[in-house]
Design an enzyme around this catalytic site. Structure first.
Site: not given
Ligand code: ADP
Ligand code: MG
Length: 762
Positions: A72, A75, A450
């Protein structure tokens, strides 16, 4: 011996622990200083071998020992205090459920001294060489309980044969002495540590019963209690052992290729970067990447999935996996002691020892409850005789009250369920980080996803490229790909694989989180990313308006390539919804999750397309910090809007802040990615949404069992405590009820483990 052939899990936790003041610097573990610290004495201690890790300049060492026989949480506290009081020990923590003592001490303290302190507290030490089952039957308390049982039987036979009372009483007395020894010892230890536990209640009751001449009953009380405890310890230790056993699957020796020749060496001697050969039917000893061959591997020890996974060149393989038909050459990425399996085993043990909120409730409850019962028993023993009642009758009833009111079952009910629930989850490839996470996941009402890589495959493809500026489509794609080469985002990978030909050089690259990236190509600076990135930089997008609308209408994710003057191209990307997403959401609903919300940085249209398809809420165009904000809002609105416990699912890598904001966080595909493994409250080894529902279902079942157990223990205790003062309960019935409930709740908790996991090995 660097990483011993013995129990790998025996190694001290490698995560830095600030309070322990251990210097974990790279050089602190040079050959020699990692040897067991038992070098200074008796050969008998040879394999006690609790590993000591030498500290830095402050000379502190750390010893981890397995403690046996603890039944437990109280202890654990007794052992903790016993070891803490040793001269030179700075800190000792005992993890009840994992059966592990972790002591930080000066280098003068030997493992033998620590072992002695544990034994003085009434418990044993398990040595690495010993097999789990065998060690149980050799535990002194088990032998004593059995011996006491025989003496009790002897006494009963003598009484039946009509021998003089003195003879049978003598047999009973010796039964009490033998069977009760560990109980009395633990009672003395716990009293000395000012932490009176159920051993004290039992000892007082047995001695009291003997004092009024009820030798037979006193003996029966002791024997039932001792046997019951042994049984309980056996059940819990077996469950613990089952998880630990997985780490022991790993072979001791590996075939390593050095300078073209092959050598068979101890697994611990292979370092990262070396290449090992894995024959068909062999288990892997290390984590690594396949450099030659293909094979189907059963990765169940890590992922909980026993259907073999076909793996080839460049793919990651895990220690503990069983190789199928193909021979493999594997480049070692993590050494034997640091493998994913080791890490998981260690984390599971730690998690099993952590306290669930229900346990804290129980502990608070027992702290008030135990003194109340003691007082009540005192009143029952003293008050009626003062009013003319017969002393021995009332004294006896008071003893009965002490026993029936013992909160043994209540105290063990939750930790046992936590051990079992977390153990069962780990067999299915779900690592639950502790009792708190288990309970929270069981109460989950709202789940936040996400989008990318969670609800979608996370492998977007470029479906459309439209040039809107001077450059052609192929040229635009090449520039975009060049910029994305250094970016980790899934969209970046998609753009990279869509481009062909030689990519130009990029300088002054900079990733812009949640938006895109920028850099200089052939003297011109470019931006690539979401339309929002361009808006924020004040770049007019009119020239691309038509194309952007078309991309939107198609439900694709827009990515724009441009300069500070204007857009050059619009790309449309699509990421398929995971085929199992709908089924997973359905089983999550069945498991009681009510609301689902998808958070994404993506544009409105693709987000809506996915959310509508899955029938869930969504929020689009969120920047990473807005995702965190959205989760916080849901969490704080928890009570009011009836959202309840809010969970968040992500990949644990680029959404760690949002995960941290949730009540309970889940990371998918955590095997092999240490960040994800560490970041989440619940880590799903496989990148599989089905595991999510499984995790929630299991947590829910644990939560249910915890409630049943607490309810049953309190109910039985109350009923018997109310009956006791009226003389309706005999001593042995009291022990039977008490141990019966303890064993009942233990069995109920462990049921989860047996039912919960299909075994991880075929
Ligand atoms: P998610 O919610 O899909 O994970 P993120 O927050 O990672 O989205 O990215 C949001 C948006 O930012 C993407 O939908 C894209 O339009 C843009 N983005 C982010 N990183 C990149 C990248 N390396 N190249 C092109 N677009 C990007
Ligand atoms: Mg993401």
């Amino acid at each position: 011996m660097k990483h011993g052939k013995g129990l790998p899990v025996f190694q001290p936790d490698e995560r830095p622990e600030p309070e322990a003041k251990i210097d974990q610097g790279a050089g602190s573990c040079a050959d020699g200083c990692c040897l067991p610290s038992d070098g200074n004495g008796s050969g008998a201690d040879e394999d006690a071998a609790p590993l000591a890790e030498s500290g830095g300049s402050d000379g502190l060492e750390r010893t981890v020992v397995r403690v046996t026989g603890m039944d437990c949480a109280s202890c654990a506290a007794t052992v903790e205090r016993g070891v803490s009081r040793l001269q030179g020990v700075h800190r000792a923590t005992v993890n009840f459920a994992a059966g592990r003592l972790d002591a930080t001490h000066e280098s003068g303290v030997t493992s033998a001294e620590i072992e002695q302190a544990i034994q003085k507290s009434g418990y044993g030490v398990e040595h690495p060489g010993e097999a789990e089952g065998a060690s149980f039957w050799r535990q002194p308390r088990v032998l004593l309980a059995l011996g006491g049982g025989l003496l009790f039987a002897l006494g009963a036979v003598l009484a039946l044969l009509g021998t003089p009372g003195v003879v049978s009483s003598a047999a009973y007395a010796s039964a009490i002495a033998v069977g009760g020894l560990p109980i009395f010892r633990a009672a003395v230890a716990s009293t000395r540590e000012r932490n009176p536990d159920m051993n004290v209640l039992m000892s007082v009751a047995a001695i009291g019963a003997a004092a009024v001449g009820a030798w037979g009953e006193a003996a029966l009380v002791v024997i039932l209690f001792a046997l019951g405890l042994s049984l309980q310890v056996y059940a819990v230790e077996r469950t613990r052992g089952a998880v630990r056993a997985l780490a022991r699957l790993v072979p001791d020796e590996v075939l390593v290729r050095r300078d073209g020749a092959e050598y068979l060496v101890a697994a611990g001697e292979v370092s990262a970067g070396e290449t090992i050969l894995v024959r068909p039917g062999e288990r892997l000893a290390v984590d690594g990447e396949i450099v030659e061959g293909t094979s189907a591997l059963d990765e169940s020890p890590v992922t909980g999935e026993s259907t073999p996974a076909e793996k080839g060149l460049g793919e990651e393989v895990f220690s503990g996996s069983l190789n199928g038909q193909g021979g493999l050459a594997v480049r070692v990425s993590r050494e034997a002691g640091e493998s994913t399996l080791q890490k998981i085993t260690r984390m599971v043990e730690e998690a099993q020892g952590s306290k669930a909120p229900a346990e804290q409730f129980v502990e608070r409850f027992s702290r008030i409850y135990t003194p109340v019962v003691m007082t009540a028993a005192l009143v029952v023993a003293v008050a009626p005789p003062l009013a003319g009642g017969e002393f021995s009758t009332w004294f006896y009833r008071a003893m009965v009250l002490l026993i029936v009111a013992c909160p043994c079952a209540l105290v063990i009910s939750t930790p046992v369920t936590v051990v079992s629930g977390i153990g069962a989850a780990s067999r299915r490839g779900v690592l639950v980080k502790g009792g708190e996470a288990l309970e929270a996941a069981g109460k989950l009402k709202t789940l936040v996803f996400d989008k990318t890589g969670t609800l979608t495959e996370g492998r977007p493809v470029v479906e459309r490229v439209a040039a809107v500026g001077g450059a052609g489509e192929g040229e635009s794609l090449r520039i975009a790909a060049a910029l994305e080469r250094r970016s980790e985002h899934p969209l970046a990978h998609a753009i990279l694989s869509a481009a062909d030909g030689k990519l130009p050089e990029v300088s002054e690259f900079r990733g812009i989180s949640g938006r895109g990236a920028e850099g200089v190509v052939e003297g011109r600076s470019y931006l690539v990313g979401s339309p929002r990135l361009f808006e924020e930089r004040g770049v007019p997008l009119e020239a691309a308006a038509g194309e952007l609308r078309e991309v939107e209408d198609a439900g694709q994710t827009p990515v724009v390539l441009g300069t500070r003057e204007g857009p050059l191209a619009v790309l449309g990307l699509a990421d398929a919804i995971r085929p199992d997403a709908e089924a997973a959401l359905r089983s999550l609903r069945e498991a009681g999750v009510r609301d689902f919300v998808m958070l994404t940085g993506d544009a409105e249209a693709p987000a809506r397309r996915i959310a509508d398809k899955l029938g869930i809420d969504y929020r689009a165009r969120l920047l990473p910090e807005q995702k965190v904000e959205a989760v916080r809002e849901l969490v704080s609105g928890g009570g009011a809007s009836g959202r309840g416990v809010v969970g968040m699912v992500g990949d644990g890598i680029n959404d760690a802040p949002a995960l941290a904001a949730a009540d309970v966080s889940f990371a998918m595909g955590a095997a092999g990615t240490d960040v994800a493994l560490e970041a989440a409250d619940v880590a799903l080894m496989r990148d599989d949404l089905g595991k999510l529902a499984e995790a929630v279902r299991l947590s829910r079942a644990s939560e249910g069992i915890i409630k049943q157990n607490i309810f049953t223990s309190i109910l039985v205790n109350t009923i018997f405590s109310l009956l006791a003062p009226f003389g309706l309960v005999t001593l042995w019935l009291a022990v039977l009820a008490d141990m019966g409930t303890s064993l009942g709740v233990t069995g109920n908790g462990l049921r989860l483990f047996r039912r919960g996991g299909k075994p991880r090995q075929p």
